[in-house]
Design a protein around this motif. Structure first.
Motif, PDB file in Angstrom:
ATOM      1  N   VAL A 153       0.756  -1.330   0.002  1.00  0.00           N
ATOM      2  CA  VAL A 153      -0.101   0.004  -0.109  1.00  0.00           C
ATOM      3  C   VAL A 153       1.009   1.452  -0.228  1.00  0.00           C
ATOM      4  O   VAL A 153       1.869   1.237   0.804  1.00  0.00           O
ATOM      5  N   ILE A 154       0.474   2.207  -0.928  1.00  0.00           N
ATOM      6  CA  ILE A 154       1.389   3.421  -1.085  1.00  0.00           C
ATOM      7  C   ILE A 154       0.442   4.677  -0.764  1.00  0.00           C
ATOM      8  O   ILE A 154      -0.437   4.844  -1.287  1.00  0.00           O
ATOM      9  N   LYS A 155       1.076   5.269   0.204  1.00  0.00           N
ATOM     10  CA  LYS A 155       0.501   6.687   0.456  1.00  0.00           C
ATOM     11  C   LYS A 155       0.962   7.611  -0.464  1.00  0.00           C
ATOM     12  O   LYS A 155       2.177   8.314  -0.460  1.00  0.00           O
ATOM     13  N   SER A 156       0.208   8.282  -1.551  1.00  0.00           N
ATOM     14  CA  SER A 156       0.350   9.116  -2.453  1.00  0.00           C
ATOM     15  C   SER A 156      -0.487  10.334  -2.302  1.00  0.00           C
ATOM     16  O   SER A 156      -0.769  10.411  -1.291  1.00  0.00           O
ATOM     17  N   SER A 157      -0.386  11.127  -3.532  1.00  0.00           N
ATOM     18  CA  SER A 157      -1.052  12.531  -3.239  1.00  0.00           C
ATOM     19  C   SER A 157      -1.565  12.898  -4.642  1.00  0.00           C
ATOM     20  O   SER A 157      -1.365  12.440  -5.910  1.00  0.00           O
ATOM     21  N   THR A 158      -2.797  13.693  -4.673  1.00  0.00           N
ATOM     22  CA  THR A 158      -3.250  14.063  -5.972  1.00  0.00           C
ATOM     23  C   THR A 158      -2.411  15.274  -6.474  1.00  0.00           C
ATOM     24  O   THR A 158      -2.880  15.643  -7.512  1.00  0.00           O
ATOM     25  N   SER A 159      -1.334  15.461  -5.997  1.00  0.00           N
ATOM     26  CA  SER A 159      -0.423  16.306  -6.462  1.00  0.00           C
ATOM     27  C   SER A 159       0.257  15.773  -7.885  1.00  0.00           C
ATOM     28  O   SER A 159       0.682  16.794  -8.658  1.00  0.00           O
ATOM     29  N   VAL A 160       0.029  14.633  -8.165  1.00  0.00           N
ATOM     30  CA  VAL A 160       0.572  13.987  -9.246  1.00  0.00           C
ATOM     31  C   VAL A 160      -0.173  14.723 -10.543  1.00  0.00           C
ATOM     32  O   VAL A 160       0.547  14.678 -11.667  1.00  0.00           O
ATOM     33  N   TYR A 161      -1.395  15.073 -10.129  1.00  0.00           N
ATOM     34  CA  TYR A 161      -2.121  15.737 -11.506  1.00  0.00           C
ATOM     35  C   TYR A 161      -1.606  17.450 -11.713  1.00  0.00           C
ATOM     36  O   TYR A 161      -1.854  17.987 -12.721  1.00  0.00           O
ATOM     37  N   GLY A 162      -0.716  17.736 -10.683  1.00  0.00           N
ATOM     38  CA  GLY A 162      -0.283  19.052 -10.996  1.00  0.00           C
ATOM     39  C   GLY A 162      -1.261  20.102 -10.923  1.00  0.00           C
ATOM     40  O   GLY A 162      -2.558  19.782 -10.481  1.00  0.00           O
ATOM     41  N   SER A 163      -1.383  21.373 -11.191  1.00  0.00           N
ATOM     42  CA  SER A 163      -2.247  22.412 -11.263  1.00  0.00           C
ATOM     43  C   SER A 163      -1.994  23.499 -12.302  1.00  0.00           C
ATOM     44  O   SER A 163      -0.787  24.040 -12.258  1.00  0.00           O
ATOM     45  N   ALA A 164      -2.723  23.582 -13.315  1.00  0.00           N
ATOM     46  CA  ALA A 164      -2.457  24.348 -14.509  1.00  0.00           C
ATOM     47  C   ALA A 164      -3.693  25.065 -14.922  1.00  0.00           C
ATOM     48  O   ALA A 164      -4.725  24.643 -14.716  1.00  0.00           O
ATOM     49  N   PRO A 165      -3.619  26.217 -15.669  1.00  0.00           N
ATOM     50  CA  PRO A 165      -4.726  26.999 -16.034  1.00  0.00           C
ATOM     51  C   PRO A 165      -5.791  26.092 -17.066  1.00  0.00           C
ATOM     52  O   PRO A 165      -6.867  26.507 -17.053  1.00  0.00           O
ATOM     53  N   ARG A 166      -5.237  25.158 -17.658  1.00  0.00           N
ATOM     54  CA  ARG A 166      -6.189  24.549 -18.673  1.00  0.00           C
ATOM     55  C   ARG A 166      -6.471  23.099 -18.268  1.00  0.00           C
ATOM     56  O   ARG A 166      -6.744  22.226 -18.866  1.00  0.00           O
ATOM     57  N   ASP A 167      -6.321  22.770 -16.879  1.00  0.00           N
ATOM     58  CA  ASP A 167      -6.730  21.706 -16.215  1.00  0.00           C
ATOM     59  C   ASP A 167      -8.302  21.281 -16.439  1.00  0.00           C
ATOM     60  O   ASP A 167      -9.049  22.147 -16.578  1.00  0.00           O
ATOM     61  N   PRO A 168      -8.477  19.900 -16.454  1.00  0.00           N
ATOM     62  CA  PRO A 168     -10.079  19.785 -16.581  1.00  0.00           C
ATOM     63  C   PRO A 168     -10.698  19.960 -15.248  1.00  0.00           C
ATOM     64  O   PRO A 168     -10.142  20.262 -14.237  1.00  0.00           O
ATOM     65  N   ALA A 169     -12.127  20.212 -15.269  1.00  0.00           N
ATOM     66  CA  ALA A 169     -12.761  20.440 -13.866  1.00  0.00           C
ATOM     67  C   ALA A 169     -12.552  19.618 -13.058  1.00  0.00           C
ATOM     68  O   ALA A 169     -12.436  19.720 -11.885  1.00  0.00           O
ATOM     69  N   VAL A 170     -12.377  18.397 -13.223  1.00  0.00           N
ATOM     70  CA  VAL A 170     -12.429  16.977 -12.269  1.00  0.00           C
ATOM     71  C   VAL A 170     -11.357  16.099 -13.064  1.00  0.00           C
ATOM     72  O   VAL A 170     -11.513  15.626 -14.040  1.00  0.00           O
ATOM     73  N   PHE A 171     -10.394  15.567 -12.137  1.00  0.00           N
ATOM     74  CA  PHE A 171      -9.406  14.760 -12.475  1.00  0.00           C
ATOM     75  C   PHE A 171     -10.020  13.345 -12.229  1.00  0.00           C
ATOM     76  O   PHE A 171     -10.539  13.244 -11.120  1.00  0.00           O
ATOM     77  N   THR A 172      -9.878  12.423 -13.004  1.00  0.00           N
ATOM     78  CA  THR A 172     -10.038  10.845 -12.681  1.00  0.00           C
ATOM     79  C   THR A 172      -8.546  10.189 -12.701  1.00  0.00           C
ATOM     80  O   THR A 172      -7.657  10.756 -13.055  1.00  0.00           O
ATOM     81  N   GLU A 173      -8.806   9.074 -11.984  1.00  0.00           N
ATOM     82  CA  GLU A 173      -7.344   8.305 -11.820  1.00  0.00           C
ATOM     83  C   GLU A 173      -6.519   8.204 -13.282  1.00  0.00           C
ATOM     84  O   GLU A 173      -5.317   7.793 -13.138  1.00  0.00           O
TER      85      GLU A 173
END
Length: 356
Positions: free
Chosen positions: A113-133
Protein backbone atom coordinates in the motif's frame (compact mmCIF):
# COMPACT_ATOMS: atom_id res chain seq x y z
CA UNK A 1 -1.54 -17.05 11.31
CA UNK A 2 -2.46 -13.37 10.88
CA UNK A 3 -0.82 -10.76 8.75
CA UNK A 4 2.57 -9.23 9.58
CA UNK A 5 2.37 -5.56 8.59
CA UNK A 6 5.39 -3.29 8.19
CA UNK A 7 4.64 0.45 8.30
CA UNK A 8 7.15 3.13 7.29
CA UNK A 9 7.04 6.68 8.64
CA UNK A 10 6.35 5.51 12.19
CA UNK A 11 7.73 8.70 13.77
CA UNK A 12 5.17 10.90 12.04
CA UNK A 13 1.75 11.67 13.48
CA UNK A 14 -0.25 9.81 10.83
CA UNK A 15 2.11 6.86 10.87
CA UNK A 16 1.74 6.54 14.63
CA UNK A 17 -2.05 6.77 14.44
CA UNK A 18 -2.24 4.10 11.76
CA UNK A 19 0.11 1.76 13.65
CA UNK A 20 -1.87 2.03 16.88
CA UNK A 21 -5.12 1.39 15.03
CA UNK A 22 -4.22 -1.49 12.73
CA UNK A 23 -2.67 -3.63 15.47
CA UNK A 24 -6.15 -3.93 17.00
CA UNK A 25 -7.50 -5.63 13.87
CA UNK A 26 -8.11 -9.38 14.48
CA UNK A 27 -6.51 -10.38 11.18
CA UNK A 28 -3.21 -8.71 12.12
CA UNK A 29 -0.73 -10.79 14.09
CA UNK A 30 2.16 -8.32 14.36
CA UNK A 31 3.01 -4.77 13.31
CA UNK A 32 6.58 -3.69 12.57
CA UNK A 33 7.05 0.08 12.78
CA UNK A 34 10.03 1.53 10.88
CA UNK A 35 11.61 4.97 10.88
CA UNK A 36 15.08 6.53 10.90
CA UNK A 37 14.32 8.42 14.13
CA UNK A 38 12.72 7.43 17.41
CA UNK A 39 9.01 8.31 17.49
CA UNK A 40 7.84 10.76 20.10
CA UNK A 41 4.49 9.00 20.52
CA UNK A 42 3.28 5.60 21.66
CA UNK A 43 3.17 2.73 19.17
CA UNK A 44 1.22 0.29 21.34
CA UNK A 45 2.38 -3.30 21.01
CA UNK A 46 4.12 -2.70 17.68
CA UNK A 47 7.77 -3.66 17.27
CA UNK A 48 9.80 -0.54 16.50
CA UNK A 49 12.84 -0.96 14.26
CA UNK A 50 15.10 2.02 13.80
CA UNK A 51 16.06 1.75 10.14
CA UNK A 52 16.58 4.14 7.25
CA UNK A 53 14.60 3.02 4.22
CA UNK A 54 17.21 4.73 2.03
CA UNK A 55 19.64 1.95 3.00
CA UNK A 56 19.66 -1.63 1.67
CA UNK A 57 19.32 -2.90 5.26
CA UNK A 58 15.55 -2.53 4.95
CA UNK A 59 15.56 -5.85 3.06
CA UNK A 60 16.92 -7.56 6.18
CA UNK A 61 14.07 -6.10 8.24
CA UNK A 62 11.48 -7.58 5.87
CA UNK A 63 13.15 -10.99 6.01
CA UNK A 64 13.78 -11.14 9.76
CA UNK A 65 10.21 -10.23 10.66
CA UNK A 66 8.61 -12.33 7.89
CA UNK A 67 6.61 -9.36 6.64
CA UNK A 68 3.79 -10.06 4.16
CA UNK A 69 2.13 -6.60 4.01
CA UNK A 70 3.93 -3.28 3.54
CA UNK A 71 2.23 0.09 4.10
CA UNK A 72 4.55 2.82 2.83
CA UNK A 73 3.56 6.06 4.57
CA UNK A 74 6.94 7.79 4.46
CA UNK A 75 6.13 9.79 1.33
CA UNK A 76 5.67 13.33 2.55
CA UNK A 77 6.27 16.98 1.79
CA UNK A 78 7.59 18.04 5.20
CA UNK A 79 10.91 17.35 6.89
CA UNK A 80 11.02 15.60 10.24
CA UNK A 81 13.18 17.43 12.76
CA UNK A 82 16.18 19.24 11.33
CA UNK A 83 16.05 17.58 7.91
CA UNK A 84 15.62 19.85 4.92
CA UNK A 85 14.18 19.51 1.45
CA UNK A 86 17.11 17.37 0.28
CA UNK A 87 16.51 14.85 3.05
CA UNK A 88 12.79 14.75 2.26
CA UNK A 89 13.41 14.10 -1.44
CA UNK A 90 15.92 11.35 -0.69
CA UNK A 91 13.47 9.61 1.63
CA UNK A 92 10.61 9.98 -0.84
CA UNK A 93 12.45 8.83 -3.95
CA UNK A 94 15.55 6.86 -2.96
CA UNK A 95 13.80 5.43 0.10
CA UNK A 96 10.92 4.19 -2.06
CA UNK A 97 13.35 2.65 -4.55
CA UNK A 98 15.16 0.74 -1.78
CA UNK A 99 11.90 -0.38 -0.18
CA UNK A 100 10.49 -1.62 -3.48
CA UNK A 101 13.73 -3.43 -4.22
CA UNK A 102 13.49 -5.18 -0.86
CA UNK A 103 9.84 -6.08 -1.49
CA UNK A 104 10.71 -7.47 -4.92
CA UNK A 105 13.26 -9.85 -3.39
CA UNK A 106 10.95 -10.98 -0.59
CA UNK A 107 8.83 -14.04 -1.51
CA UNK A 108 6.56 -13.44 1.49
CA UNK A 109 5.38 -9.93 0.58
CA UNK A 110 1.99 -10.17 -1.13
CA UNK A 111 0.42 -6.76 -0.44
CA UNK A 112 1.81 -3.24 -0.87
CA UNK A 113 0.00 0.00 0.00
CA UNK A 114 1.45 3.37 -1.05
CA UNK A 115 0.42 6.71 0.46
CA UNK A 116 0.49 9.03 -2.55
CA UNK A 117 -1.07 12.40 -3.35
CA UNK A 118 -3.33 14.09 -5.88
CA UNK A 119 -0.34 16.40 -6.43
CA UNK A 120 0.60 14.02 -9.27
CA UNK A 121 -1.99 15.84 -11.42
CA UNK A 122 -0.32 19.20 -10.93
CA UNK A 123 -2.24 22.47 -11.19
CA UNK A 124 -2.46 24.31 -14.50
CA UNK A 125 -4.77 26.89 -16.10
CA UNK A 126 -6.17 24.44 -18.67
CA UNK A 127 -6.79 21.57 -16.26
CA UNK A 128 -10.07 19.65 -16.54
CA UNK A 129 -12.77 20.52 -14.03
CA UNK A 130 -12.34 17.10 -12.38
CA UNK A 131 -9.41 14.67 -12.57
CA UNK A 132 -10.04 10.93 -12.72
CA UNK A 133 -7.36 8.36 -11.95
CA UNK A 134 -6.58 8.00 -15.66
CA UNK A 135 -6.51 11.71 -16.57
CA UNK A 136 -3.01 12.76 -17.68
CA UNK A 137 -1.60 15.92 -16.13
CA UNK A 138 -1.67 18.96 -18.43
CA UNK A 139 1.60 20.13 -16.92
CA UNK A 140 3.74 17.68 -14.97
CA UNK A 141 5.13 19.05 -11.69
CA UNK A 142 8.64 20.41 -12.23
CA UNK A 143 9.87 20.15 -8.65
CA UNK A 144 9.10 19.77 -4.98
CA UNK A 145 6.90 17.15 -3.35
CA UNK A 146 4.64 16.85 -6.42
CA UNK A 147 7.57 15.77 -8.59
CA UNK A 148 8.65 13.30 -5.89
CA UNK A 149 5.21 11.70 -5.96
CA UNK A 150 5.29 11.39 -9.77
CA UNK A 151 8.64 9.58 -9.52
CA UNK A 152 7.43 7.38 -6.65
CA UNK A 153 4.37 6.24 -8.61
CA UNK A 154 6.59 5.50 -11.63
CA UNK A 155 8.73 3.16 -9.52
CA UNK A 156 5.61 1.54 -8.07
CA UNK A 157 4.25 0.81 -11.55
CA UNK A 158 7.57 -0.82 -12.45
CA UNK A 159 7.42 -2.94 -9.31
CA UNK A 160 3.85 -4.02 -10.10
CA UNK A 161 4.98 -5.23 -13.54
CA UNK A 162 7.88 -7.22 -12.07
CA UNK A 163 5.80 -8.71 -9.23
CA UNK A 164 2.28 -9.24 -10.62
CA UNK A 165 1.61 -11.61 -7.71
CA UNK A 166 1.66 -8.70 -5.25
CA UNK A 167 -1.56 -6.74 -4.70
CA UNK A 168 -0.54 -3.08 -5.09
CA UNK A 169 -2.79 -0.26 -3.91
CA UNK A 170 -1.87 3.40 -4.53
CA UNK A 171 -3.95 5.91 -2.58
CA UNK A 172 -3.83 9.45 -3.96
CA UNK A 173 -4.90 11.64 -1.06
CA UNK A 174 -6.25 15.14 -1.47
CA UNK A 175 -4.87 17.71 0.99
CA UNK A 176 -5.01 16.05 4.41
CA UNK A 177 -6.37 18.15 7.27
CA UNK A 178 -7.13 17.51 10.90
CA UNK A 179 -6.40 18.80 14.40
CA UNK A 180 -2.75 17.68 14.39
CA UNK A 181 -1.75 17.68 10.72
CA UNK A 182 1.54 19.38 9.85
CA UNK A 183 1.87 20.21 6.16
CA UNK A 184 2.81 23.19 3.98
CA UNK A 185 -0.88 23.87 3.26
CA UNK A 186 -1.78 23.66 6.95
CA UNK A 187 1.01 26.17 7.71
CA UNK A 188 -0.30 28.49 5.00
CA UNK A 189 -3.87 28.29 6.33
CA UNK A 190 -2.52 29.10 9.80
CA UNK A 191 -0.95 32.40 8.75
CA UNK A 192 -2.58 35.42 10.49
CA UNK A 193 -2.96 37.05 7.05
CA UNK A 194 -3.16 34.83 3.96
CA UNK A 195 -1.56 36.03 0.71
CA UNK A 196 -3.65 35.03 -2.30
CA UNK A 197 -3.20 35.35 -6.05
CA UNK A 198 -5.06 38.39 -7.35
CA UNK A 199 -7.98 37.45 -9.60
CA UNK A 200 -8.04 33.74 -8.65
CA UNK A 201 -10.23 31.83 -6.20
CA UNK A 202 -9.22 28.15 -6.52
CA UNK A 203 -11.39 25.15 -5.68
CA UNK A 204 -9.87 22.89 -3.03
CA UNK A 205 -10.61 19.42 -1.67
CA UNK A 206 -9.66 18.01 1.71
CA UNK A 207 -9.63 14.61 3.41
CA UNK A 208 -9.80 14.19 7.18
CA UNK A 209 -6.94 12.43 8.96
CA UNK A 210 -9.45 9.95 10.47
CA UNK A 211 -10.51 8.91 6.98
CA UNK A 212 -6.86 8.53 5.97
CA UNK A 213 -6.35 5.95 8.72
CA UNK A 214 -9.59 4.14 7.81
CA UNK A 215 -8.84 3.81 4.10
CA UNK A 216 -5.26 2.67 4.76
CA UNK A 217 -6.66 -0.11 6.96
CA UNK A 218 -9.06 -1.09 4.21
CA UNK A 219 -6.24 -1.25 1.66
CA UNK A 220 -3.96 -3.28 3.95
CA UNK A 221 -6.41 -6.19 4.29
CA UNK A 222 -8.08 -8.56 1.87
CA UNK A 223 -10.74 -6.75 -0.17
CA UNK A 224 -14.29 -6.78 0.99
CA UNK A 225 -16.88 -8.74 -0.93
CA UNK A 226 -17.71 -7.15 -4.33
CA UNK A 227 -14.81 -4.69 -4.01
CA UNK A 228 -11.17 -4.58 -5.16
CA UNK A 229 -8.36 -2.79 -3.35
CA UNK A 230 -5.67 -3.19 -5.97
CA UNK A 231 -5.07 -0.25 -8.29
CA UNK A 232 -4.93 3.52 -7.97
CA UNK A 233 -7.63 5.51 -6.17
CA UNK A 234 -8.30 9.19 -5.51
CA UNK A 235 -9.20 9.77 -1.86
CA UNK A 236 -11.06 12.96 -0.90
CA UNK A 237 -14.06 14.12 1.10
CA UNK A 238 -17.26 15.07 -0.71
CA UNK A 239 -17.62 18.63 -1.94
CA UNK A 240 -15.19 21.47 -2.55
CA UNK A 241 -14.34 24.78 -0.88
CA UNK A 242 -13.14 27.97 -2.50
CA UNK A 243 -10.04 29.51 -0.97
CA UNK A 244 -12.08 32.61 -0.14
CA UNK A 245 -14.53 30.44 1.80
CA UNK A 246 -11.63 28.87 3.71
CA UNK A 247 -10.31 32.30 4.68
CA UNK A 248 -13.74 33.48 5.88
CA UNK A 249 -14.30 30.33 7.94
CA UNK A 250 -10.89 30.77 9.55
CA UNK A 251 -11.52 34.45 10.24
CA UNK A 252 -8.29 35.36 8.46
CA UNK A 253 -8.02 38.35 6.13
CA UNK A 254 -6.41 37.87 2.72
CA UNK A 255 -3.95 40.02 0.83
CA UNK A 256 -4.30 39.64 -2.97
CA UNK A 257 -0.90 39.69 -4.70
CA UNK A 258 -0.32 40.03 -8.42
CA UNK A 259 0.78 36.71 -9.92
CA UNK A 260 4.32 37.84 -10.90
CA UNK A 261 4.97 38.94 -7.31
CA UNK A 262 3.65 35.77 -5.66
CA UNK A 263 6.93 33.92 -6.16
CA UNK A 264 8.79 36.73 -4.40
CA UNK A 265 6.34 36.62 -1.49
CA UNK A 266 6.70 32.85 -1.29
CA UNK A 267 10.49 33.11 -1.21
CA UNK A 268 10.33 35.72 1.54
CA UNK A 269 8.01 33.58 3.68
CA UNK A 270 10.19 30.53 3.11
CA UNK A 271 13.37 32.45 3.99
CA UNK A 272 12.06 33.60 7.36
CA UNK A 273 10.78 30.11 8.10
CA UNK A 274 7.11 31.05 8.23
CA UNK A 275 5.86 28.46 5.73
CA UNK A 276 7.07 26.42 2.79
CA UNK A 277 5.35 28.49 0.11
CA UNK A 278 6.80 26.36 -2.71
CA UNK A 279 6.03 26.84 -6.43
CA UNK A 280 3.76 23.78 -6.49
CA UNK A 281 1.70 25.27 -3.64
CA UNK A 282 1.49 28.59 -5.45
CA UNK A 283 0.07 26.80 -8.49
CA UNK A 284 -2.46 24.99 -6.29
CA UNK A 285 -3.52 28.28 -4.70
CA UNK A 286 -3.86 29.78 -8.19
CA UNK A 287 -5.63 27.10 -10.20
CA UNK A 288 -6.89 24.67 -7.55
CA UNK A 289 -7.51 20.98 -8.11
CA UNK A 290 -10.56 18.70 -7.86
CA UNK A 291 -10.56 14.91 -8.30
CA UNK A 292 -13.26 12.32 -8.89
CA UNK A 293 -13.88 9.80 -6.11
CA UNK A 294 -16.18 7.45 -8.00
CA UNK A 295 -13.60 4.64 -8.05
CA UNK A 296 -13.01 5.10 -4.32
CA UNK A 297 -16.67 4.41 -3.63
CA UNK A 298 -17.62 1.90 -6.31
CA UNK A 299 -14.44 -0.19 -6.63
CA UNK A 300 -12.55 0.26 -3.36
CA UNK A 301 -15.79 0.35 -1.38
CA UNK A 302 -14.78 3.26 0.85
CA UNK A 303 -16.96 6.18 1.91
CA UNK A 304 -15.29 8.93 3.98
CA UNK A 305 -16.98 9.87 7.22
CA UNK A 306 -16.11 13.55 6.73
CA UNK A 307 -16.86 15.87 3.84
CA UNK A 308 -14.34 18.43 2.62
CA UNK A 309 -16.15 21.12 4.63
CA UNK A 310 -16.23 18.97 7.79
CA UNK A 311 -12.51 18.15 7.53
CA UNK A 312 -11.77 21.85 7.16
CA UNK A 313 -14.03 22.76 10.09
CA UNK A 314 -12.19 20.32 12.36
CA UNK A 315 -8.87 21.81 11.28
CA UNK A 316 -10.13 25.39 11.76
CA UNK A 317 -11.39 24.64 15.26
CA UNK A 318 -7.96 23.31 16.27
CA UNK A 319 -6.26 26.49 15.05
CA UNK A 320 -8.34 28.85 17.17
CA UNK A 321 -9.98 32.13 16.11
CA UNK A 322 -8.35 34.32 13.50
CA UNK A 323 -7.88 38.07 13.55
CA UNK A 324 -11.50 38.58 12.57
CA UNK A 325 -14.52 36.59 13.80
CA UNK A 326 -15.75 34.48 10.85
CA UNK A 327 -19.29 35.85 11.06
CA UNK A 328 -17.99 39.43 11.04
CA UNK A 329 -15.71 38.76 8.08
CA UNK A 330 -18.48 37.03 6.14
CA UNK A 331 -20.85 39.91 6.85
CA UNK A 332 -18.29 42.46 5.66
CA UNK A 333 -17.73 40.52 2.44
CA UNK A 334 -21.47 40.31 1.82
CA UNK A 335 -21.95 44.05 2.43
CA UNK A 336 -19.07 44.88 0.08
CA UNK A 337 -20.51 42.62 -2.58
CA UNK A 338 -23.87 44.35 -2.19
CA UNK A 339 -22.29 47.78 -2.70
CA UNK A 340 -20.39 46.66 -5.78
CA UNK A 341 -23.45 45.04 -7.36
CA UNK A 342 -25.05 47.16 -10.10
CA UNK A 343 -28.14 49.04 -9.01
CA UNK A 344 -31.38 47.75 -10.51
CA UNK A 345 -32.78 49.80 -13.38
CA UNK A 346 -35.62 52.13 -12.30
CA UNK A 347 -39.09 50.87 -13.07
CA UNK A 348 -40.93 53.35 -15.33
CA UNK A 349 -44.15 54.77 -13.96
CA UNK A 350 -47.29 53.37 -15.56
CA UNK A 351 -48.76 55.45 -18.36
CA UNK A 352 -52.18 56.94 -17.55
CA UNK A 353 -54.90 56.96 -20.22
CA UNK A 354 -57.52 59.11 -18.47
CA UNK A 355 -56.49 62.23 -20.38
CA UNK A 356 -54.63 63.86 -17.47
Amino acid sequence: MGRVVLVTGAARHLGGRFIRRIQRDPEVERVVAVDAVEPGHELGAATFVRADIRRPAIAKVLAEHEVDTVVHMDVTGTALGAGGRTSVKETNVIGTMQLLGACQKSPRVNRLVIKSSTSVYGSAPRDPAVFTETTPAKSLPSGGFAKDVVEVEGYVRGFARRRPDVAVCVLRFANILGPRIDSPLAEYLSLPVMPTVFGYDPRLQFVHEDDVVDVLRLAAHEPRRATMNSGTFNIAGDGVLLLSQCARRLGRPTVPVLLPAVTWVGTALRTVGVTDFAPEQIRLLTHGRVVSTVQMREVLGFSPRHTTAEAFADFAESRGPGLLPPETLAGAVDRLAGRLAPSPAPVPAPTRHDGS
